[in-house]
Design a protein around this motif. Structure first.
Motif, PDB file in Angstrom:
ATOM      1  N   PRO A 235       0.839  -1.200   0.000  1.00  0.00           N
ATOM      2  CA  PRO A 235       0.000   0.000   0.000  1.00  0.00           C
ATOM      3  C   PRO A 235       0.875   1.252   0.000  1.00  0.00           C
ATOM      4  O   PRO A 235       1.820   1.363   0.786  1.00  0.00           O
TER       5      PRO A 235
ATOM      6  N   GLU B 262      -3.218   4.662   0.287  1.00  0.00           N
ATOM      7  CA  GLU B 262      -3.502   3.232   0.255  1.00  0.00           C
ATOM      8  C   GLU B 262      -3.641   2.668  -1.161  1.00  0.00           C
ATOM      9  O   GLU B 262      -4.207   1.602  -1.375  1.00  0.00           O
TER      10      GLU B 262
ATOM     11  N   ARG C 183      -3.686   3.929  10.053  1.00  0.00           N
ATOM     12  CA  ARG C 183      -3.694   3.927   8.594  1.00  0.00           C
ATOM     13  C   ARG C 183      -3.481   5.321   8.008  1.00  0.00           C
ATOM     14  O   ARG C 183      -3.243   5.460   6.803  1.00  0.00           O
TER      15      ARG C 183
ATOM     16  N   HIS D 151      -0.488   6.388   5.691  1.00  0.00           N
ATOM     17  CA  HIS D 151      -0.496   6.343   4.231  1.00  0.00           C
ATOM     18  C   HIS D 151      -0.850   7.695   3.610  1.00  0.00           C
ATOM     19  O   HIS D 151      -1.138   7.777   2.424  1.00  0.00           O
TER      20      HIS D 151
END
Length: 232
Positions: free
Chosen positions: A55, A59, A134, A137
């Protein structure tokens, strides 16, 4: 470096600098590329490059290139043997010197990666991250990063992801320079290549399952999600 200057560097300077520096590095390191490629072909066989989906920015899944460090040995059922059974002494040498990472310079040249940024983890690691984690990213993944110069695989997953988020919130020219210098020092000293007791770093899902943070059912569901993402 102030906030406005930092924003200018992140938006307008970092990518052109990555392109120019990676191009120069590729040209200078061509002899090393050739030597390593020949040795990989002789000792580990073809293909000489290891390709894997990772990723990237926002992503988006991209193919990351590395020099092969493991054999393709399989069991009687045709299934690949565990990493520790396929990682040779030559492969360990490539990893400890970070020579296996050299092909990632082409990922930087293409714009999939940056010289400095959070390391591109496996897709099957990403699906086990929290929504906050996350956010790592939000910038291009890097050849090296803040977490790598603060322990690499020698720190816990929680610490690693926290360091990634710390970097994302403070991308500056000075910090990138510090990370590059510390990376060179770490490569020379061969620090933090693998986790204690392991030849390769433990996947996030396996770690969370072992720590009983998630259930076996949650683990299986996330693994199925990662398989779907890599097939896109």
């Amino acid at each position: 470096m102030g906030t406005s200057t930092s924003g200018i560097y992140k938006r307008f300077v970092k990518r052109p600098m990555d392109f120019v520096l990676s191009l120069i590095a590729i040209i200078i390191l061509i002899p090393i590329f050739l030597v390593v490629a020949i040795l990989v072909r002789v000792k580990l066989g073809s293909p000489i490059l290891f390709r894997q989906k990772r990723p990237g920015l926002n992503e988006r899944i991209f193919t990351m290139y590395k020099f092969k460090t493991m054999t393709d040995k399989r069991d009687d059922n045709g299934k690949l043997l565990p990493d520790d059974k396929r990682l040779t002494q030559f492969g360990k040498l490539l990893r400890s010197t970070s020579l296996d990472e050299l092909p990632e310079l082409f990922n930087i040249l293409k714009g999939d990666m940056s010289i400095v940024g959070p390391r591109p983890q496996l897709v099957r690691d990403m699906v086990f991250m929290t929504k906050e984690q996350r956010e790592r990213h939000g910038v291009l993944p890097g050849l090296t990063g803040w977490a790598q110069v603060n322990g690499r695989n020698g720190v816990t997953w929680e610490e690693k992801l926290s360091l990634d988020l710390e970097y994302v919130c403070n991308v500056t020219f000075i910090k990138d320079c510090r990370i590059i210098l510390k990376t060179i020092k770490g490569v020379i000293k061969r620090e933090g290549i693998s986790s204690e007791g392991m030849d390769t770093a433990e996947d996030l899902g396996d770690y969370l399952l072992r720590q009983e943070v998630i259930s076996a059912k949650e683990y299986q569901a996330a693994m199925k999600e990662s398989e779907l993402l890599t097939k896109k």
